[in-house]
Design a protein around this motif. Structure first.
Motif, PDB file in Angstrom:
ATOM      1  N   ALA A 162      49.909  50.967  30.088  1.00 38.61           N
ATOM      2  CA  ALA A 162      49.678  50.178  31.307  1.00 38.61           C
ATOM      3  C   ALA A 162      48.192  50.112  31.642  1.00 38.61           C
ATOM      4  O   ALA A 162      47.484  51.130  31.593  1.00 38.61           O
ATOM      5  N   LEU A 163      47.728  48.904  31.975  1.00 36.49           N
ATOM      6  CA  LEU A 163      46.371  48.738  32.474  1.00 36.49           C
ATOM      7  C   LEU A 163      46.248  49.367  33.855  1.00 36.49           C
ATOM      8  O   LEU A 163      47.204  49.388  34.632  1.00 36.49           O
ATOM      9  N   GLU A 164      45.063  49.865  34.158  1.00 33.21           N
ATOM     10  CA  GLU A 164      44.810  50.357  35.499  1.00 33.21           C
ATOM     11  C   GLU A 164      44.857  49.176  36.467  1.00 33.21           C
ATOM     12  O   GLU A 164      44.428  48.061  36.134  1.00 33.21           O
ATOM     13  N   PRO A 165      45.376  49.379  37.693  1.00 30.09           N
ATOM     14  CA  PRO A 165      45.409  48.284  38.666  1.00 30.09           C
ATOM     15  C   PRO A 165      44.005  47.779  38.950  1.00 30.09           C
ATOM     16  O   PRO A 165      43.078  48.575  39.115  1.00 30.09           O
ATOM     17  N   PRO A 166      43.809  46.460  38.985  1.00 34.68           N
ATOM     18  CA  PRO A 166      42.496  45.923  39.325  1.00 34.68           C
ATOM     19  C   PRO A 166      42.151  46.219  40.766  1.00 34.68           C
ATOM     20  O   PRO A 166      43.006  46.532  41.589  1.00 34.68           O
ATOM     21  N   GLN A 167      40.889  46.131  41.089  1.00 37.79           N
ATOM     22  CA  GLN A 167      40.421  46.386  42.443  1.00 37.79           C
ATOM     23  C   GLN A 167      41.107  45.443  43.423  1.00 37.79           C
ATOM     24  O   GLN A 167      41.129  44.236  43.241  1.00 37.79           O
ATOM     25  N   ALA A 168      41.690  46.016  44.458  1.00 43.91           N
ATOM     26  CA  ALA A 168      42.433  45.197  45.417  1.00 43.91           C
ATOM     27  C   ALA A 168      41.514  44.443  46.364  1.00 43.91           C
ATOM     28  O   ALA A 168      41.849  43.376  46.847  1.00 43.91           O
ATOM     29  N   ALA A 169      40.359  45.023  46.647  1.00 44.03           N
ATOM     30  CA  ALA A 169      39.482  44.413  47.641  1.00 44.03           C
ATOM     31  C   ALA A 169      38.810  43.166  47.078  1.00 44.03           C
ATOM     32  O   ALA A 169      38.562  43.049  45.885  1.00 44.03           O
ATOM     33  N   VAL A 170      38.528  42.242  47.962  1.00 43.02           N
ATOM     34  CA  VAL A 170      37.760  41.060  47.587  1.00 43.02           C
ATOM     35  C   VAL A 170      36.674  40.879  48.642  1.00 43.02           C
ATOM     36  O   VAL A 170      36.930  41.012  49.839  1.00 43.02           O
ATOM     37  N   SER A 171      35.449  40.652  48.217  1.00 39.64           N
ATOM     38  CA  SER A 171      34.346  40.527  49.172  1.00 39.64           C
ATOM     39  C   SER A 171      34.448  39.196  49.913  1.00 39.64           C
ATOM     40  O   SER A 171      35.052  38.232  49.429  1.00 39.64           O
ATOM     41  N   ASP A 172      33.838  39.157  51.109  1.00 34.63           N
ATOM     42  CA  ASP A 172      33.824  37.913  51.874  1.00 34.63           C
ATOM     43  C   ASP A 172      33.141  36.801  51.085  1.00 34.63           C
ATOM     44  O   ASP A 172      33.569  35.645  51.118  1.00 34.63           O
ATOM     45  N   GLU A 173      32.071  37.154  50.362  1.00 38.10           N
ATOM     46  CA  GLU A 173      31.341  36.152  49.592  1.00 38.10           C
ATOM     47  C   GLU A 173      32.219  35.553  48.495  1.00 38.10           C
ATOM     48  O   GLU A 173      32.214  34.341  48.259  1.00 38.10           O
ATOM     49  N   GLN A 174      32.995  36.402  47.826  1.00 36.09           N
ATOM     50  CA  GLN A 174      33.895  35.908  46.779  1.00 36.09           C
ATOM     51  C   GLN A 174      34.975  34.997  47.363  1.00 36.09           C
ATOM     52  O   GLN A 174      35.283  33.941  46.800  1.00 36.09           O
ATOM     53  N   ALA A 175      35.548  35.413  48.491  1.00 39.86           N
ATOM     54  CA  ALA A 175      36.602  34.612  49.107  1.00 39.86           C
ATOM     55  C   ALA A 175      36.062  33.262  49.571  1.00 39.86           C
ATOM     56  O   ALA A 175      36.711  32.229  49.377  1.00 39.86           O
ATOM     57  N   VAL A 176      34.879  33.261  50.181  1.00 42.62           N
ATOM     58  CA  VAL A 176      34.276  32.012  50.652  1.00 42.62           C
ATOM     59  C   VAL A 176      33.995  31.081  49.470  1.00 42.62           C
ATOM     60  O   VAL A 176      34.242  29.871  49.543  1.00 42.62           O
ATOM     61  N   ALA A 177      33.489  31.645  48.371  1.00 44.23           N
ATOM     62  CA  ALA A 177      33.188  30.826  47.189  1.00 44.23           C
ATOM     63  C   ALA A 177      34.441  30.177  46.621  1.00 44.23           C
ATOM     64  O   ALA A 177      34.405  29.039  46.136  1.00 44.23           O
ATOM     65  N   LEU A 178      35.568  30.883  46.691  1.00 47.82           N
ATOM     66  CA  LEU A 178      36.813  30.337  46.175  1.00 47.82           C
ATOM     67  C   LEU A 178      37.459  29.347  47.140  1.00 47.82           C
ATOM     68  O   LEU A 178      38.015  28.321  46.724  1.00 47.82           O
ATOM     69  N   LEU A 179      37.384  29.663  48.436  1.00 45.21           N
ATOM     70  CA  LEU A 179      38.123  28.872  49.425  1.00 45.21           C
ATOM     71  C   LEU A 179      37.357  27.654  49.923  1.00 45.21           C
ATOM     72  O   LEU A 179      37.981  26.674  50.351  1.00 45.21           O
ATOM     73  N   GLY A 180      36.042  27.688  49.879  1.00 43.74           N
ATOM     74  CA  GLY A 180      35.263  26.542  50.357  1.00 43.74           C
ATOM     75  C   GLY A 180      35.658  25.239  49.680  1.00 43.74           C
ATOM     76  O   GLY A 180      36.001  24.251  50.355  1.00 43.74           O
ATOM     77  N   PRO A 181      35.639  25.185  48.341  1.00 44.70           N
ATOM     78  CA  PRO A 181      36.039  23.946  47.652  1.00 44.70           C
ATOM     79  C   PRO A 181      37.480  23.548  47.943  1.00 44.70           C
ATOM     80  O   PRO A 181      37.794  22.356  48.044  1.00 44.70           O
ATOM     81  N   PHE A 182      38.366  24.541  48.066  1.00 45.74           N
ATOM     82  CA  PHE A 182      39.771  24.230  48.326  1.00 45.74           C
ATOM     83  C   PHE A 182      39.947  23.593  49.700  1.00 45.74           C
ATOM     84  O   PHE A 182      40.608  22.553  49.842  1.00 45.74           O
ATOM     85  N   LEU A 183      39.349  24.177  50.729  1.00 43.75           N
ATOM     86  CA  LEU A 183      39.483  23.638  52.081  1.00 43.75           C
ATOM     87  C   LEU A 183      38.849  22.256  52.191  1.00 43.75           C
ATOM     88  O   LEU A 183      39.380  21.372  52.874  1.00 43.75           O
ATOM     89  N   SER A 184      37.716  22.065  51.520  1.00 44.00           N
ATOM     90  CA  SER A 184      37.073  20.746  51.531  1.00 44.00           C
ATOM     91  C   SER A 184      37.976  19.700  50.878  1.00 44.00           C
ATOM     92  O   SER A 184      38.101  18.572  51.372  1.00 44.00           O
ATOM     93  N   ALA A 185      38.614  20.082  49.776  1.00 41.02           N
ATOM     94  CA  ALA A 185      39.506  19.155  49.088  1.00 41.02           C
ATOM     95  C   ALA A 185      40.706  18.786  49.956  1.00 41.02           C
ATOM     96  O   ALA A 185      41.142  17.630  49.985  1.00 41.02           O
ATOM     97  N   VAL A 186      41.247  19.764  50.699  1.00 41.72           N
ATOM     98  CA  VAL A 186      42.359  19.469  51.602  1.00 41.72           C
ATOM     99  C   VAL A 186      41.903  18.499  52.687  1.00 41.72           C
ATOM    100  O   VAL A 186      42.583  17.503  52.990  1.00 41.72           O
ATOM    101  N   ALA A 187      40.746  18.775  53.289  1.00 35.93           N
ATOM    102  CA  ALA A 187      40.240  17.914  54.363  1.00 35.93           C
ATOM    103  C   ALA A 187      40.006  16.486  53.880  1.00 35.93           C
ATOM    104  O   ALA A 187      40.168  15.532  54.640  1.00 35.93           O
ATOM    105  N   GLU A 188      39.653  16.341  52.598  1.00 38.06           N
ATOM    106  CA  GLU A 188      39.385  15.014  52.040  1.00 38.06           C
ATOM    107  C   GLU A 188      40.638  14.381  51.430  1.00 38.06           C
ATOM    108  O   GLU A 188      40.564  13.296  50.853  1.00 38.06           O
ATOM    109  N   GLN A 189      41.776  15.086  51.534  1.00 37.20           N
ATOM    110  CA  GLN A 189      43.047  14.591  50.995  1.00 37.20           C
ATOM    111  C   GLN A 189      42.948  14.304  49.507  1.00 37.20           C
ATOM    112  O   GLN A 189      43.532  13.346  49.005  1.00 37.20           O
ATOM    113  N   ARG A 190      42.244  15.194  48.794  1.00 32.95           N
ATOM    114  CA  ARG A 190      42.057  15.039  47.355  1.00 32.95           C
ATOM    115  C   ARG A 190      42.911  16.073  46.618  1.00 32.95           C
ATOM    116  O   ARG A 190      42.506  17.200  46.405  1.00 32.95           O
ATOM    117  N   GLU A 191      44.124  15.654  46.268  1.00 33.57           N
ATOM    118  CA  GLU A 191      45.040  16.585  45.618  1.00 33.57           C
ATOM    119  C   GLU A 191      44.516  17.028  44.253  1.00 33.57           C
ATOM    120  O   GLU A 191      44.759  18.171  43.828  1.00 33.57           O
TER     121      GLU A 191
END
Length: 292
Positions: A162-191
């Motif tokens: 078994a692999l060791e469990p990956p780090q559960a925590a995610v930094s605010d910077e990482q989350a913002v980098a991932l979610l920014g494009p997603f939220l912008s795409a939703v706002a622009e109705q770009r599926e």
């Protein structure tokens, strides 16, 4: 060069595998872990170690066999990776037929099956005999993020690592980098752009993805307050531009429905939902909740 040292983390596991390769290595191995991106390279290095021609530490990374594995041209290595598609009995029969043939290059043949939990019951049963009493030269490496989805009879015939469990925590910077494009795409109705952003999140280790989804709910909370014209400081100032745009495009009622749905999705991720299902949900389900 293909080697255990090139893989991050899992020091204890890599030591165990090195010792096993130096001794009598089991012919059927089950590699488990939350992150398929970690399982796949480990399985390849392990296959190289089984096929390695070195008399020393294996895989050596430099012998002809290791180089062929690295270049994906080794005739005695079969890698099955159908993503999250169902693996049917015809595949199991083909694997059995291939393993009835003696190796081409050396003394061993290795079959790697990724996402082994997608083997349907008929396919698993068809492989049982092969896993229990394989030819002396045949080795199997199965990887899975959902070991409990495999039949107990299959699990019992494999030596599990078994692999060791990956780090559960995610930094605010990482989350913002991932979610920014997603939220912008939703706002622009770009599926289409929603899907691309969701695919980026799909590559996040499962435990960290739970953290990202939690931050997404916080961003949706900011958008809901903005849609209701409630003057409150945002909890996520770094995503304020995106949440304000979302509030102008999607009603508070629909945003609340998305907020609740992300909670359901988080529960599914916690129960080992397939990563492809997460991507689909973040794209089609969220789009439907917002605009249809």
């Amino acid at each position: 060069m293909i080697s255990f040292d090139a893989l991050p983390g899992n020091a204890a596991l890599k030591t165990s595998l090195r010792h096993a390769l130096a001794d009598r290595f089991p012919q059927a191995v089950l590699l488990t872990g939350d992150d398929s991106a970690g399982l796949q390279p480990l399985a390849l290095v392990l296959a190289a170690g089984i096929l390695c021609e070195s008399a020393g530490s294996r895989p050596c990374g430099s012998c002809l066999s290791c180089r062929k594995v690295s270049e994906a041209v080794h005739p005695d290595l079969t890698v099955v990776d159908e993503g999250e598609n169902e693996l049917k009995v015809d595949l199991a029969r083909r694997i059995k037929a291939e393993n009835a043939i003696i190796p081409n290059d050396g003394a061993r043949r290795v079959t790697v099956i990724h996402h082994a939990h997608n083997l349907n019951p008929m396919a698993q049963n068809a492989l049982l005999k092969e896993l229990e009493e394989p030819p002396s030269y045949a080795f199997f490496v199965l990887t899975t993020e959902q070991p409990d989805a495999l039949l107990q009879t299959v699990r019992s015939r494999c030596t599990r690592f078994a692999l060791e469990p990956p780090q559960a925590a995610v930094s605010d910077e990482q989350a913002v980098a991932l979610l920014g494009p997603f939220l912008s795409a939703v706002a622009e109705q770009r599926e289409d752009r929603m899907m691309l952003a969701a695919l980026a999140m799909e590559k996040t280790p499962r435990r960290a993805l739970l953290g990202v989804l939690g931050v997404l709910q916080t961003a949706l909370r900011d958008a809901i307050f903005a849609a209701n014209h409630l003057s409150r400081p945002p909890l996520l100032p770094a995503l304020q531009q995106q949440t304000q745009a979302l509030a102008r495009t999607v009603s508070a009622e629909r945003l609340l429905a998305v907020y609740d749905w992300i909670g359901v999705l988080s529960d599914r991720v916690a129960r080992n939902a397939a990563s492809a299902a997460v991507t689909c949900s973040l794209t089609s389900d969220v789009y439907q909740l917002c605009f249809l």
